[in-house]
Design a protein around this motif. Structure first.
Motif, PDB file in Angstrom:
ATOM      1  N   ASN A  56      -3.637   8.576   3.825  1.00  0.00           N
ATOM      2  CA  ASN A  56      -3.573   7.722   2.566  1.00  0.00           C
ATOM      3  C   ASN A  56      -4.263   6.385   2.739  1.00  0.00           C
ATOM      4  OD1 ASN A  56      -1.584   9.417   1.344  1.00  0.00           O
ATOM      5  ND2 ASN A  56       0.119   8.545   2.570  1.00  0.00           N
ATOM      6  N   ASP A  83       2.497   1.478  -3.472  1.00  0.00           N
ATOM      7  CA  ASP A  83       1.370   2.234  -4.058  1.00  0.00           C
ATOM      8  C   ASP A  83       1.527   2.046  -5.858  1.00  0.00           C
ATOM      9  OD1 ASP A  83      -1.116   3.199  -4.619  1.00  0.00           O
ATOM     10  OD2 ASP A  83      -0.428   5.405  -5.002  1.00  0.00           O
ATOM     11  N   MET A 124       0.824  -1.112  -0.082  1.00  0.00           N
ATOM     12  CA  MET A 124       0.081  -0.060  -0.161  1.00  0.00           C
ATOM     13  C   MET A 124       0.742   1.137   0.168  1.00  0.00           C
ATOM     14  SD  MET A 124      -3.365  -1.031   2.470  1.00  0.00           S
ATOM     15  CE  MET A 124      -2.273  -1.788   3.730  1.00  0.00           C
TER      16      MET A 124
END
Length: 349
Positions: free
Chosen positions: A349, A46, A43
């Motif tokens: 985020n 990304d 994550m």
């Protein structure tokens, strides 16, 4: 200096200083922490080519007790324990504590011809087996609970954890509630002076030993037992009902817990009331020192924030109970109270 050069200097300067998040402790929670660690790096990357050690997690499944002991080392960022620390201990050490995942400890019996959930045991009989008072599967006390089962006339091979374990804490906490003799002689702890049986370190080690030992009995994390194909026992709960382990019966007991943020969310999750409640629910807690510095603490909180918001499906797939949404909100409020507002660069985020 150009913007590109400045950005490169920032990136390479960060890499030079960066270290993975360091954690240790619970073997019960190791599978989901390892999954969340992989998800966290993915994550934060990304989809890009650049990754940073800051986005990785080095987690050592050394057992709950060893994890807490390692937290005294300055390089450690968090411990994971299935045996929550009492509020006075948190205050004394200037640590914080909060739940990260839930589940159950189950009893498994490796007996040929006996299927999952078929064997019934009460807490008292289970305590007497681990006290060495009931030595054979054909004992009248076991037969009385299982009149329709054909049990072997064979000694019970009693197995247990040999290291300091939150699973042992949960197991012995339950036995302490249902057996006055167990409470008096052994009590509840991460390490037990077992009167009988053979021990092995770690959930994986105990699972391997159980699979290799005919007519054995052991206690294991539910997901591990399911993945290994072990035949679990139906246990009698506080309402007198015999229940099979599983997410629904774990949740039936956990839903009755009153979480107290002021006490580091410390809660007893064994022998909870409810007709459908499994008697050995367990909660894994993250324990953080307050003196690790803002950047390091924020990284750990970022890891678990993303685990709460995006990691529930992974937890469920591995046989755990995710932290409920309402409780996750209370935990984030607890973080703000102890560490201040979340870093916007991470929290958004």
């Amino acid at each position: 200096m150009s913007a590109a050069v400045g950005l490169a200097a920032l990136i390479f300067g960060t890499v030079a200083q960066a270290d993975p998040i360091q954690g240790a402790g619970s073997t019960f929670a190791a599978p989901i922490i390892n999954q969340w660690s992989r998800d966290y790096e993915a994550m934060r990357t990304d989809g890009g080519d650049y990754t940073s050690p800051d986005w990785r997690v080095d987690y050592e499944p050394v057992g709950s007790l060893a994890g807490i002991m390692r937290l005294a080392q300055p390089e450690m960022d968090f411990a994971a324990t299935d045996a929550p620390l009492p509020p006075h201990e948190l205050t004394k050490r200037r640590w914080t504590q909060f739940p990260i995942v839930m589940g159950g400890i189950v009893v498994v019996a490796n007996i040929n011809g006996i299927g999952a959930g078929q064997l019934r045991l009460s807490g008292q009989v289970l305590a007497d087996i681990y006290l060495g008072k009931i030595k054979n599967w054909s004992d009248p006390a076991i037969k009385a609970l299982n009149p329709d089962l054909t049990l072997p006339d064979a000694p019970i091979a009693v197995l247990h954890r040999a290291d300091g374990s939150g699973s042992t804490f949960t197991f012995s906490s339950f036995l302490s509630k249902v057996s006055p003799e167990w409470q008096e002689k052994l009590g509840a702890d991460t390490l037990i002076a077992w009167p009988i049986g053979r021990g092995e370190k770690g959930t994986g080690g105990l699972a391997t030993l159980t699979a290799a030992t005919n007519n054995s009995i052991a206690y294991l994390e539910y997901g591990q037992a399911v993945r290994a194909g072990f035949r679990f026992v139906s246990l009698q709960n506080a309402d007198g009902a015999f229940v099979r382990p599983g997410p629904a019966t774990f949740q039936a007991g956990l839903a009755t817990v009153a979480w107290n943020a002021a006490g580091g969310f410390h809660a007893d999750t064994t022998n909870l009331a409810g007709a459908n409640a499994w008697p050995m629910a367990v909660v894994t807690y993250a324990v953080l020192p307050k003196d690790r510095g803002e950047m390091r603490i924020n990284r750990v909180l970022d890891l678990f924030r993303l685990s709460f918001t995006r990691g529930a499906d992974e937890a469920s797939a591995l046989g755990y109970i995710p932290v409920p949404h309402e409780l996750a909100g209370r935990i984030e409020a607890y973080w703000a109270e102890n560490y201040g507002p979340a870093d916007p660069a991470l929290a958004n985020n």
